[in-house]
Design a protein around this motif. Structure first.
Motif, PDB file in Angstrom:
ATOM      1  N   HIS A  89      16.764   7.222 -13.910  1.00  0.00           N
ATOM      2  CA  HIS A  89      16.013   5.978 -13.743  1.00  0.00           C
ATOM      3  C   HIS A  89      16.154   5.442 -12.322  1.00  0.00           C
ATOM      4  CE1 HIS A  89      16.121   5.180 -18.360  1.00  0.00           C
ATOM      5  NE2 HIS A  89      15.047   5.856 -17.996  1.00  0.00           N
ATOM      6  N   CYS A  90      17.363   5.526 -11.764  1.00  0.00           N
ATOM      7  CA  CYS A  90      17.561   5.054 -10.386  1.00  0.00           C
ATOM      8  C   CYS A  90      16.695   5.834  -9.409  1.00  0.00           C
ATOM      9  CB  CYS A  90      19.033   5.189 -10.000  1.00  0.00           C
ATOM     10  SG  CYS A  90      20.136   4.047 -10.857  1.00  0.00           S
ATOM     11  N   LEU A  91      16.515   7.109  -9.650  1.00  0.00           N
ATOM     12  CA  LEU A  91      15.731   7.952  -8.763  1.00  0.00           C
ATOM     13  C   LEU A  91      14.238   7.673  -8.874  1.00  0.00           C
ATOM     14  CD1 LEU A  91      15.568  10.362  -6.777  1.00  0.00           C
ATOM     15  CD2 LEU A  91      15.471  11.863  -8.791  1.00  0.00           C
ATOM     16  N   ILE A  92      13.738   7.464 -10.090  1.00  0.00           N
ATOM     17  CA  ILE A  92      12.298   7.406 -10.335  1.00  0.00           C
ATOM     18  C   ILE A  92      11.739   5.987 -10.257  1.00  0.00           C
ATOM     19  CG2 ILE A  92      10.501   7.846 -12.058  1.00  0.00           C
ATOM     20  CD1 ILE A  92      12.126  10.193 -13.042  1.00  0.00           C
ATOM     21  N   CYS A  93      12.445   5.010 -10.822  1.00  0.00           N
ATOM     22  CA  CYS A  93      11.856   3.688 -11.075  1.00  0.00           C
ATOM     23  C   CYS A  93      11.363   2.961  -9.822  1.00  0.00           C
ATOM     24  CB  CYS A  93      12.842   2.813 -11.844  1.00  0.00           C
ATOM     25  SG  CYS A  93      13.041   3.317 -13.575  1.00  0.00           S
ATOM     26  N   PRO A  94      12.125   2.883  -8.717  1.00  0.00           N
ATOM     27  CA  PRO A  94      11.624   2.104  -7.568  1.00  0.00           C
ATOM     28  C   PRO A  94      10.274   2.581  -7.033  1.00  0.00           C
ATOM     29  CG  PRO A  94      13.966   2.516  -7.333  1.00  0.00           C
ATOM     30  CD  PRO A  94      13.509   3.344  -8.497  1.00  0.00           C
ATOM     31  N   VAL A  95      10.151   3.902  -6.814  1.00  0.00           N
ATOM     32  CA  VAL A  95       8.886   4.414  -6.281  1.00  0.00           C
ATOM     33  C   VAL A  95       7.771   4.300  -7.311  1.00  0.00           C
ATOM     34  CG1 VAL A  95       7.718   6.438  -5.340  1.00  0.00           C
ATOM     35  CG2 VAL A  95      10.090   5.977  -4.721  1.00  0.00           C
ATOM     36  N   PHE A  96       8.093   4.558  -8.587  1.00  0.00           N
ATOM     37  CA  PHE A  96       7.055   4.481  -9.617  1.00  0.00           C
ATOM     38  C   PHE A  96       6.573   3.048  -9.795  1.00  0.00           C
ATOM     39  CE2 PHE A  96       5.528   4.256 -14.025  1.00  0.00           C
ATOM     40  CZ  PHE A  96       4.579   5.257 -13.984  1.00  0.00           C
ATOM     41  N   LEU A  97       7.456   2.076  -9.611  1.00  0.00           N
ATOM     42  CA  LEU A  97       7.042   0.675  -9.676  1.00  0.00           C
ATOM     43  C   LEU A  97       6.003   0.375  -8.605  1.00  0.00           C
ATOM     44  CD1 LEU A  97       7.374  -2.243 -10.735  1.00  0.00           C
ATOM     45  CD2 LEU A  97       9.266  -2.501  -9.116  1.00  0.00           C
ATOM     46  N   LEU A  98       6.239   0.867  -7.383  1.00  0.00           N
ATOM     47  CA  LEU A  98       5.265   0.674  -6.306  1.00  0.00           C
ATOM     48  C   LEU A  98       3.955   1.395  -6.612  1.00  0.00           C
ATOM     49  CD1 LEU A  98       7.633   1.201  -3.237  1.00  0.00           C
ATOM     50  CD2 LEU A  98       6.886  -0.967  -4.243  1.00  0.00           C
ATOM     51  N   PHE A  99       4.048   2.565  -7.256  1.00  0.00           N
ATOM     52  CA  PHE A  99       2.845   3.303  -7.638  1.00  0.00           C
ATOM     53  C   PHE A  99       2.020   2.525  -8.657  1.00  0.00           C
ATOM     54  CE2 PHE A  99       0.835   6.167 -10.721  1.00  0.00           C
ATOM     55  CZ  PHE A  99      -0.019   6.885  -9.889  1.00  0.00           C
ATOM     56  N   CYS A 100       2.680   1.904  -9.618  1.00  0.00           N
ATOM     57  CA  CYS A 100       1.973   1.174 -10.675  1.00  0.00           C
ATOM     58  C   CYS A 100       1.191  -0.009 -10.124  1.00  0.00           C
ATOM     59  CB  CYS A 100       2.962   0.692 -11.737  1.00  0.00           C
ATOM     60  SG  CYS A 100       3.658   2.002 -12.781  1.00  0.00           S
ATOM     61  N   ILE A 101       1.775  -0.717  -9.173  1.00  0.00           N
ATOM     62  CA  ILE A 101       1.078  -1.892  -8.628  1.00  0.00           C
ATOM     63  C   ILE A 101       0.270  -1.537  -7.387  1.00  0.00           C
ATOM     64  CG2 ILE A 101       2.764  -3.495  -9.581  1.00  0.00           C
ATOM     65  CD1 ILE A 101       4.131  -3.644  -6.912  1.00  0.00           C
ATOM     66  N   GLN A 102       0.162  -0.234  -7.094  1.00  0.00           N
ATOM     67  CA  GLN A 102      -0.739   0.307  -6.077  1.00  0.00           C
ATOM     68  C   GLN A 102      -0.450  -0.235  -4.673  1.00  0.00           C
ATOM     69  OE1 GLN A 102      -4.825  -0.084  -7.342  1.00  0.00           O
ATOM     70  NE2 GLN A 102      -4.353   0.449  -9.449  1.00  0.00           N
ATOM     71  N   VAL A 103       0.828  -0.192  -4.295  1.00  0.00           N
ATOM     72  CA  VAL A 103       1.211  -0.650  -2.956  1.00  0.00           C
ATOM     73  C   VAL A 103       2.029   0.409  -2.215  1.00  0.00           C
ATOM     74  CG1 VAL A 103       1.144  -3.094  -3.568  1.00  0.00           C
ATOM     75  CG2 VAL A 103       3.270  -1.811  -3.862  1.00  0.00           C
ATOM     76  N   CYS A 104       2.040   1.647  -2.700  1.00  0.00           N
ATOM     77  CA  CYS A 104       2.863   2.694  -2.086  1.00  0.00           C
ATOM     78  C   CYS A 104       2.510   2.912  -0.618  1.00  0.00           C
ATOM     79  CB  CYS A 104       2.702   4.003  -2.855  1.00  0.00           C
ATOM     80  SG  CYS A 104       3.676   4.097  -4.370  1.00  0.00           S
ATOM     81  N   SER A 105       1.231   2.874  -0.277  1.00  0.00           N
ATOM     82  CA  SER A 105       0.792   3.202   1.082  1.00  0.00           C
ATOM     83  C   SER A 105       0.731   2.000   2.010  1.00  0.00           C
ATOM     84  CB  SER A 105      -0.589   3.865   1.037  1.00  0.00           C
ATOM     85  OG  SER A 105      -1.533   2.988   0.430  1.00  0.00           O
ATOM     86  N   ILE A 106       1.031   0.810   1.513  1.00  0.00           N
ATOM     87  CA  ILE A 106       0.969  -0.392   2.348  1.00  0.00           C
ATOM     88  C   ILE A 106       2.140  -0.405   3.324  1.00  0.00           C
ATOM     89  CG2 ILE A 106       1.103  -2.908   2.339  1.00  0.00           C
ATOM     90  CD1 ILE A 106      -0.378  -2.937  -0.260  1.00  0.00           C
ATOM     91  N   SER A 107       1.864  -0.688   4.597  1.00  0.00           N
ATOM     92  CA  SER A 107       2.906  -0.766   5.622  1.00  0.00           C
ATOM     93  C   SER A 107       3.323  -2.221   5.800  1.00  0.00           C
ATOM     94  CB  SER A 107       2.400  -0.202   6.943  1.00  0.00           C
ATOM     95  OG  SER A 107       2.046   1.164   6.810  1.00  0.00           O
ATOM     96  N   PRO A 108       4.586  -2.553   5.551  1.00  0.00           N
ATOM     97  CA  PRO A 108       5.005  -3.958   5.670  1.00  0.00           C
ATOM     98  C   PRO A 108       5.025  -4.452   7.112  1.00  0.00           C
ATOM     99  CG  PRO A 108       6.891  -2.547   5.233  1.00  0.00           C
ATOM    100  CD  PRO A 108       5.673  -1.678   5.112  1.00  0.00           C
TER     101      PRO A 108
END
Length: 609
Positions: free
Chosen positions: A392-411
């Motif tokens: 869960h530690c490995l998958i959840c953070p990135v998958f959370l960003l994938f779900c809300i569609q912000v993976c490619s956003i540059s802060p």
């Protein structure tokens, strides 16, 4: 306490199955016939803005349509494909799969029909998935959070438990408004109004018909009164404004806050009165085997679809954790066995045998989604497993960003996308769990962290699924030329309300009809206040422009929803708060009359001045 799916004997599953089957069969038939017979001509209006060169229509520079809906006129051609590509904000729902583009850009009509049918089947799978995510992962997390925070019964009932009940409806509205640059406000409002009308008429009618009962006086009047106030306020907004102002959804959130305060105050007064009554009564010793009092219905909370939770048992929820052997040593075979034990997506043999055919079919379809849920959503009802926690530690953070569609956003300017920061967070969590937890001993903080993490990841999943549902529904609207509000009050409203129908009837047959009525009216009140208040507030903060034109469909929706609520309120007083079967017949008649008027309005036989 959890009500299992095998409790099908108390539910008319055949009725639910037949209703769903005929709804979807009719939808598929209409869409296929419209494609085969070429009914698309002159059914809509599209504004095409293309630059023309050499006397022939060419693509040239793409200038998007400035309308807020994707309405297409004419038969299928490559030009329509270009229009959809150019206007993806209007023609898509905001999910990852672009169903409208797939259908409109199909090379042949046969492929087009296949894609439409595939989209409908995909949407059915999504409805099963969102129900499973809400029932099996979101609701247990909420229950554990209620126990962990020691929230009072009244507050839990109108906040966390109501959120668990209305998760599909609320997140459907959020996805409709926030998942794409062009908010699908018509779809969101149509779903909220349509679900409210369906539940306050058909679901309440089936509940009363299954078991006539005496309604709880104060809570019923309170919920109906707040519902009517919210509905009247929204009607005034439609009348005097053609767009959403930020103070409108904020006002709805304020009304919800007042409602919560009213519930808390009434609970305090009820408990004080109950205590004073006990002190004045002369108690005689009697032998009691078991007592079930309907006066304590307010202590029971219904969770969407399958779960029933008693307030006195909330703090004991951790005792219901399923038994499983904890991994003793690090070994390849032991780790794989532990992973298999925690991630297996199918029920055990005893549960499978007690399921009926319909439940087995749903469970079989849901096997693969359940597997993905388990590897991405921490489950507080499962025993400690260090390999699962590391996964869960490995998958959840990135998958959370994938779900809300912000993976490619540059802060920051010239910085990598958020996916890299998610990976860094994953590495940090892996290090913490690896060095500060033991293999055989469950950490003290495990249940609490698993509950909050499961709550967050369940929200992410439900939002992702709701966005995909909006995509498919938008495609169906483009193909069938049906407006967003009509799709919302039919497809979305019916699908999201099936769980309410099953749960409320089950609770009524178990001896709690008043709780079923509270869930039917109070739950839809929560959905309207939060489903309108939360997403539209966020959208206005983001600077989005949201039109709000009162068309005949909205007028009929608000009118008949108000009629159903006022009728129930008057009928309760007329029947001295004992609801009988004639009441249910009248509610069914109201819902049927609504669709008759909708049909007349769409055929321009009923014209509003």
């Amino acid at each position: 306490m959890k009500m299992n799916r095998e409790n099908g004997k108390s539910v008319n599953w055949r009725f639910v199955l037949q209703m769903q089957k005929w709804i979807w069969a009719f939808l598929i038939l209409v869409l296929v016939l419209k494609e085969c017979d070429g009914w698309q001509a002159d059914l809509g209006k599209m504004v095409r803005k293309w630059k023309v060169a050499g006397g022939e229509e060419a693509i040239g520079e793409c200038i998007p349509d400035d309308g807020d809906q994707c309405t297409i006129q004419g038969n299928w051609s490559s030009t329509l494909c270009d229009y959809v590509k150019c206007n993806d904000d209007n023609c898509e729902g905001g999910g990852y799969l672009l169903w409208t583009r797939y259908v409109e850009c199909a090379s042949t009509p046969a492929i087009r029909i296949v894609l439409i049918v595939a989209g409908v089947l995909y949407m059915l799978l999504l409805f099963i998935m969102v129900s499973s995510a809400a029932d099996d992962f979101f609701s247990p997390s909420i229950s554990s959070i209620v126990a962990h925070l020691r929230i009072s019964e009244s507050v839990a009932g109108v906040t966390f438990m109501a959120f668990g009940n209305g998760a599909p409806d609320v997140f459907g509205a959020i996805a409709s408004v926030l998942s794409s640059p062009t908010p699908k406000a018509d779809l969101a409002l149509g779903e909220l109004f349509g679900a409210g009308l369906f539940v306050t008429t058909m679901v309440l009618a089936v509940t009363i018909f299954s078991k006539p009962f005496k309604a709880e006086v104060f809570s019923s009047i309170r919920d109906i009164a707040f519902y009517l106030v919210a509905l009247a306020f929204l009607a005034l907004c439609f009348i005097f404004y053609d767009h959403v102002e930020i103070w409108m959804p904020i006002t709805f959130l304020g009304v919800y806050l007042i409602y919560v305060c009213t519930v808390i105050l009434s609970q305090i007064l009820h408990n004080r009165h109950k205590k004073e009554r006990k002190e004045t009564e002369i108690v005689k010793p009697i032998d009691v085997i078991s007592v079930i009092s309907l006066d304590d219905d307010e202590d029971i909370y219904i969770s969407h679809g399958h779960h029933i939770l008693h307030a006195h048992e909330v703090e004991k929820i951790e005792a219901a954790i399923e038994e499983a052997e904890i991994l003793k040593t690090w070994s390849i075979g032991g780790v794989f066995e532990d992973l298999f034990e925690h991630l297996k997506p199918w029920p055990n043999e005893d549960d499978w045998k007690e399921m009926n055919v319909f439940q087995k079919a749903i469970c079989s379809v849901n096997i693969i989604p359940t597997f993905f849920f388990k590897i991405t959503i921490p489950h507080n009802e499962q025993p400690w497993s260090k390999p699962i926690s590391l996964l869960h530690c490995l998958i959840c953070p990135v998958f959370l960003l994938f779900c809300i569609q912000v993976c490619s956003i540059s802060p920051f300017p010239n910085s990598p996308g958020l996916w890299l920061y998610g990976l860094i967070l994953s590495v940090l969590l892996l290090a913490l769990v690896s060095f500060f937890t033991e293999l055989q001993k469950e950490p003290e903080f495990y249940k609490g962290i698993a509950s909050y993490a499961g709550f967050l990841m369940s929200i992410a999943w439900i939002y992702l699924i709701s966005s995909e549902v909006v995509n498919v529904v938008t495609m169906l609207g483009v193909v069938s030329r049906v407006s967003h509000e009509v799709l919302g009050l039919t497809i979305l409203a019916w699908s999201n309300s099936i769980g309410d129908l099953i749960a409320d009837v089950s609770v009524a047959k178990q001896g709690y009809p008043r709780m079923a009525m509270a869930a039917a009216i109070g739950g839809q009140l929560f959905n309207l206040l939060i489903g309108f208040g939360l997403p539209f507030t966020i959208a206005k903060i983001q600077g989005k422009s949201i039109s709000m034109i009162i068309n005949p469909t909205y007028r009929l929706l608000m009118l008949f929803l108000g009629i159903s609520l006022v009728f129930t309120l008057i009928a309760m007083f007329a029947q001295k708060f004992f609801l009988r079967r004639p009441h249910s017949y009248c509610l069914v008649f109201i819902y049927i009359a609504f669709f008759v008027f909708i049909g007349l309005s769409l055929d321009c036989l009923l014209v509003w001045n």
